[in-house]
Design a protein around this motif. Structure first.
Motif, mmCIF file in Angstrom:
data_model
loop_
_atom_site.group_PDB
_atom_site.id
_atom_site.type_symbol
_atom_site.label_atom_id
_atom_site.label_comp_id
_atom_site.label_asym_id
_atom_site.label_seq_id
_atom_site.Cartn_x
_atom_site.Cartn_y
_atom_site.Cartn_z
ATOM 1 N N PHE A 148 0.848 -1.190 0.000
ATOM 2 C CA PHE A 148 0.000 0.000 0.000
ATOM 3 C C PHE A 148 0.887 1.243 0.000
ATOM 4 N N VAL A 149 0.454 2.253 -0.746
ATOM 5 C CA VAL A 149 1.155 3.538 -0.811
ATOM 6 C C VAL A 149 0.123 4.623 -0.524
ATOM 7 N N ASN A 150 0.437 5.566 0.348
ATOM 8 C CA ASN A 150 -0.562 6.572 0.700
ATOM 9 C C ASN A 150 -1.038 7.321 -0.539
ATOM 10 N N TRP A 151 -2.273 7.784 -0.468
ATOM 11 C CA TRP A 151 -2.931 8.365 -1.636
ATOM 12 C C TRP A 151 -2.119 9.483 -2.278
ATOM 13 N N ASN A 152 -1.535 10.330 -1.475
ATOM 14 C CA ASN A 152 -0.827 11.488 -2.024
ATOM 15 C C ASN A 152 0.405 11.102 -2.823
ATOM 16 N N ASP A 153 0.986 9.944 -2.538
ATOM 17 C CA ASP A 153 2.206 9.505 -3.215
ATOM 18 C C ASP A 153 1.975 8.395 -4.235
ATOM 19 N N TYR A 154 0.740 7.902 -4.317
ATOM 20 C CA TYR A 154 0.483 6.680 -5.095
ATOM 21 C C TYR A 154 0.825 6.831 -6.579
ATOM 22 N N LYS A 155 0.362 7.889 -7.200
ATOM 23 C CA LYS A 155 0.638 8.086 -8.633
ATOM 24 C C LYS A 155 2.137 8.123 -8.907
ATOM 25 N N ASP A 156 2.838 8.912 -8.127
ATOM 26 C CA ASP A 156 4.281 9.057 -8.344
ATOM 27 C C ASP A 156 5.017 7.742 -8.101
ATOM 28 N N LYS A 157 4.581 6.997 -7.100
ATOM 29 C CA LYS A 157 5.219 5.723 -6.803
ATOM 30 C C LYS A 157 5.039 4.740 -7.954
ATOM 31 N N MET A 158 3.821 4.638 -8.472
ATOM 32 C CA MET A 158 3.579 3.703 -9.571
ATOM 33 C C MET A 158 4.336 4.142 -10.829
ATOM 34 N N LYS A 159 4.367 5.436 -11.061
ATOM 35 C CA LYS A 159 5.111 5.948 -12.215
ATOM 36 C C LYS A 159 6.584 5.597 -12.110
ATOM 37 N N LEU A 160 7.148 5.734 -10.916
ATOM 38 C CA LEU A 160 8.550 5.416 -10.702
ATOM 39 C C LEU A 160 8.820 3.927 -10.911
ATOM 40 N N LEU A 161 7.969 3.081 -10.360
ATOM 41 C CA LEU A 161 8.143 1.632 -10.523
ATOM 42 C C LEU A 161 8.061 1.225 -11.993
ATOM 43 N N GLN A 162 7.098 1.799 -12.691
ATOM 44 C CA GLN A 162 6.918 1.445 -14.095
ATOM 45 C C GLN A 162 8.082 1.930 -14.949
ATOM 46 N N ALA A 163 8.578 3.125 -14.663
ATOM 47 C CA ALA A 163 9.683 3.670 -15.442
ATOM 48 C C ALA A 163 10.987 2.930 -15.181
ATOM 49 N N SER A 164 11.131 2.372 -13.986
ATOM 50 C CA SER A 164 12.378 1.700 -13.621
ATOM 51 C C SER A 164 12.465 0.275 -14.146
ATOM 52 N N GLY A 165 11.364 -0.231 -14.709
ATOM 53 C CA GLY A 165 11.354 -1.610 -15.183
ATOM 54 C C GLY A 165 11.078 -2.624 -14.096
ATOM 55 N N ASP A 166 10.598 -2.176 -12.943
ATOM 56 C CA ASP A 166 10.264 -3.079 -11.852
ATOM 57 C C ASP A 166 9.271 -4.138 -12.338
ATOM 58 N N ASN A 167 9.390 -5.357 -11.810
ATOM 59 C CA ASN A 167 8.557 -6.455 -12.303
ATOM 60 C C ASN A 167 7.404 -6.797 -11.365
ATOM 61 N N TYR A 168 6.897 -5.791 -10.611
ATOM 62 C CA TYR A 168 5.687 -6.036 -9.829
ATOM 63 C C TYR A 168 4.579 -6.494 -10.784
ATOM 64 N N ASP A 169 3.523 -7.076 -10.245
ATOM 65 C CA ASP A 169 2.552 -7.736 -11.117
ATOM 66 C C ASP A 169 1.288 -6.933 -11.404
ATOM 67 N N LEU A 170 0.659 -6.374 -10.397
ATOM 68 C CA LEU A 170 -0.665 -5.762 -10.595
ATOM 69 C C LEU A 170 -0.797 -4.526 -9.734
ATOM 70 N N ASN A 171 -1.567 -3.550 -10.232
ATOM 71 C CA ASN A 171 -1.895 -2.387 -9.410
ATOM 72 C C ASN A 171 -3.305 -1.901 -9.706
ATOM 73 N N PHE A 172 -3.871 -1.225 -8.726
ATOM 74 C CA PHE A 172 -5.157 -0.560 -8.921
ATOM 75 C C PHE A 172 -4.947 0.714 -9.720
ATOM 76 N N ASP A 173 -5.894 1.010 -10.604
ATOM 77 C CA ASP A 173 -5.879 2.279 -11.331
ATOM 78 C C ASP A 173 -7.311 2.616 -11.728
ATOM 79 N N ALA A 174 -7.496 3.757 -12.345
ATOM 80 C CA ALA A 174 -8.832 4.198 -12.756
ATOM 81 C C ALA A 174 -8.686 5.373 -13.699
ATOM 82 N N ASN A 175 -9.733 5.642 -14.461
ATOM 83 C CA ASN A 175 -9.664 6.790 -15.354
ATOM 84 C C ASN A 175 -9.640 8.103 -14.584
ATOM 85 N N TRP A 176 -10.064 8.088 -13.319
ATOM 86 C CA TRP A 176 -9.983 9.289 -12.487
ATOM 87 C C TRP A 176 -8.653 9.362 -11.733
ATOM 88 N N ASN A 177 -7.859 8.316 -11.822
ATOM 89 C CA ASN A 177 -6.572 8.304 -11.142
ATOM 90 C C ASN A 177 -5.472 8.641 -12.149
#
Length: 526
Positions: free
Chosen positions: A91-120
């Motif tokens: 879990f990542v707090n709401w205020n940091d969630y977008k930036d955290k997922m962006k960082l993981l995705q850009a770094s090539g991290d191999n995590y498997d699944l995340n929550f997202d939404a068109n409003w997120n």
């Protein structure tokens, strides 16, 4: 028992879910169609060998409940024979969630699944090519879930270039804005109307609440995208449909479906006008961009109003306030904004789960989603936890453990980010989602002014305008948010015009032309 930053409504009528929208570069087709070596292989007799053990890493927004690890160990036990997987739940707090997922995705991290939404952050993540193309994998590893989507015609509305990039919930939802407000403060401050149904009435109430109790913050919101909670009220007033991509809208009743940048609408200018007015009057936090809407809590008595969605009004909630606030005489009233105006029922992408393009175990994740969608026991464990440890049952009704809920923390129930997993056919009643709630909500969502998308939930392909889209989003973050929070505004007309000019310089006209072309072609073909 839904609480958190994004309350999600349950409808019992039509399933509204589908695979995630495809996007530019969201996964390469060849790799998406090729199973990894983590899955079992078949013997010459056609029987499957034992699955190799794996650990699935999931990410969700919010605070991690105390019993999370114990619950998901239980899920692992339940699915030992079908998945042979352990779960690492982050879990990542709401205020940091977008930036955290962006960082993981850009770094090539191999995590498997995340929550997202068109409003997120979904459209931006798709623009970055962060999610895996599931078009071929979904029917292979989650065939029954795929059939559910197809039966309800839920895949086509969320595709881009014929591809699917994830799996959403299977519920129908309206995010039509309402307001919770304090009836006791309204009366004390001189606001005598029975409802708050317009922007002007909201303005009157906020001033009255401030007068009645200066120490309570009148209202706040999260200012991290084009359409904050309060911006939804202005969308509703002027009857715009949000395209959920790059800050673009269309007029609901426009037969030409002209694509318009949000900042070029009269609604946006009026939003900025009120944001400036409320900021200067101390009705919203002066430091809203820094605190990101976390300054107050309606249930805790530190906010006198909160913009919510229609389900938040219909919920059968006997304990809105914490006991100490209720003891002070707090009275909650809810009111629907512009009840006679049209509103578009939410896209299937309103709550989804996506698989990372670099996921270590994409096939196993889809097998998990199949289990979740076909096995009531697994579903109950994921959503509710462990019976008599994280929730109780009264017949088929879910109840909080003693001392939990109703404004008090829970050890698992109501965990944030679960909404992409919701399956209508498996949901249980609880003290808020009662039979009366479902009956009322279904009646609401089937009103004539609750309409399906006038552009058939069109999703643009950002590939031809990727650079311009990134620049547009950056300007929204740097300058647009200041306007929408009423910060450092000297002249609304001039400051909005300056923002429009800067967005045009960044390529907004090119974006509009490309999206309009795609939309016209999409509507002609559908």
């Amino acid at each position: 028992m839904v609480k958190g930053k994004r309350s999600a409504a349950l409808g019992l009528t039509v399933l509204l879910a589908g695979g995630l929208l495809a996007g530019c570069g969201g996964g390469d087709k060849e790799s998406a169609s090729t199973p990894s070596n983590t899955e079992g292989t078949k013997t010459s007799e056609g029987q499957k060998t034992e699955l190799k053990p794996v650990t699935l890493r999931f990410y969700f927004p919010g605070d991690k409940p105390q019993a999370t690890d114990e619950v998901w160990s239980y899920v692992s036990e339940l699915t030992k024979d079908t998945l042979n997987a352990k779960f690492e739940i982050n879990f990542v707090n709401w205020n940091d969630y977008k930036d955290k997922m962006k960082l993981l995705q850009a770094s090539g991290d191999n995590y498997d699944l995340n929550f997202d939404a068109n409003w997120n952050d979904f459209s931006n993540a798709m623009n970055r090519g962060s999610y895996l193309d599931l078009t071929d994998l979904l029917p292979q590893y989650a065939p029954k879930l795929t059939e559910t989507y197809k039966e309800q015609n839920l895949l086509d509305p969320i595709k881009v270039k014929g591809r699917v990039y994830g799996a959403p919930w299977t519920l129908k939802k309206s995010i039509k804005p309402i307001v919770w407000y304090r009836g006791d403060l309204a009366k004390k401050g001189g606001y005598m109307k029975d409802k708050v149904e317009t922007v002007e009435e909201l303005d009157e109430y906020l001033h009255a609440a401030k007068k009645a109790s200066p120490q309570i913050l009148p209202i706040s919101w999260r200012p991290d995208n084009w359409y904050s909670d309060v911006a939804q009220v202005f969308l509703q007033k002027y009857e715009y449909e949000n395209l959920n991509s790059m800050g673009l809208v269309v007029k609901i009743d426009d037969p030409e479906h002209k694509v318009i940048p949000w900042e070029q609408t009269e609604a946006f200018k009026e939003l900025v006008f009120y944001a400036k007015k409320w900021n200067e009057a101390g009705l919203i936090p002066r430091n809203l961009l820094a605190t990101k809407g976390t300054e107050g809590d309606f249930s805790a008595g530190t906010l006198s109003a909160a913009i919510n969605q229609i389900d938040g009004g219909i919920l059968e909630n006997p304990n809105t306030f914490k006991p100490s606030v209720e003891a002070e005489g707090a009275v909650k009233i809810w009111s629907e904004f512009y009840p006679d105006k049209k509103w578009v029922i939410a896209s299937p992408l309103d709550n989804i789960v996506a698989i990372n393009k670099n996921a270590a175990n994409p096939e196993r994740v889809l097998m998990f989603l199949e289990e979740l969608s076909t096995n009531q026991k697994v579903y109950d464990a994921v959503i509710y936890g462990i019976l008599d440890k994280t929730y109780k049952l009264d017949g088929d009704n879910v109840k909080y453990m003693d001392g939990q809920g109703n404004g008090q923390p829970t050890n698992y129930l109501d965990w944030p980010g679960q909404w992409g997993f919701w399956r209508k056919e498996f949901q249980k009643y609880d003290e808020q989602h009662t039979p009366k709630y479902y009956e009322t909500y279904d009646a609401f969502i089937n009103r004539p002014n609750q309409i399906t998308s006038t552009v058939k939930y069109f999703v643009p392909d950002q590939t031809p305008i990727k650079t311009e889209a990134a620049k547009r989003e950056q300007l929204r973050s740097e300058l647009g948010n200041l306007l929408m929070c009423g910060i450092n505004i000297k002249d609304v007309d001039k400051d909005v015009a300056n923002f429009i000019a800067k967005e045009r310089d960044a390529g907004t006209d090119k974006i509009v032309a490309e999206v309009q072309k795609q939309l016209d072609e999409f509507l002609a073909a559908n």
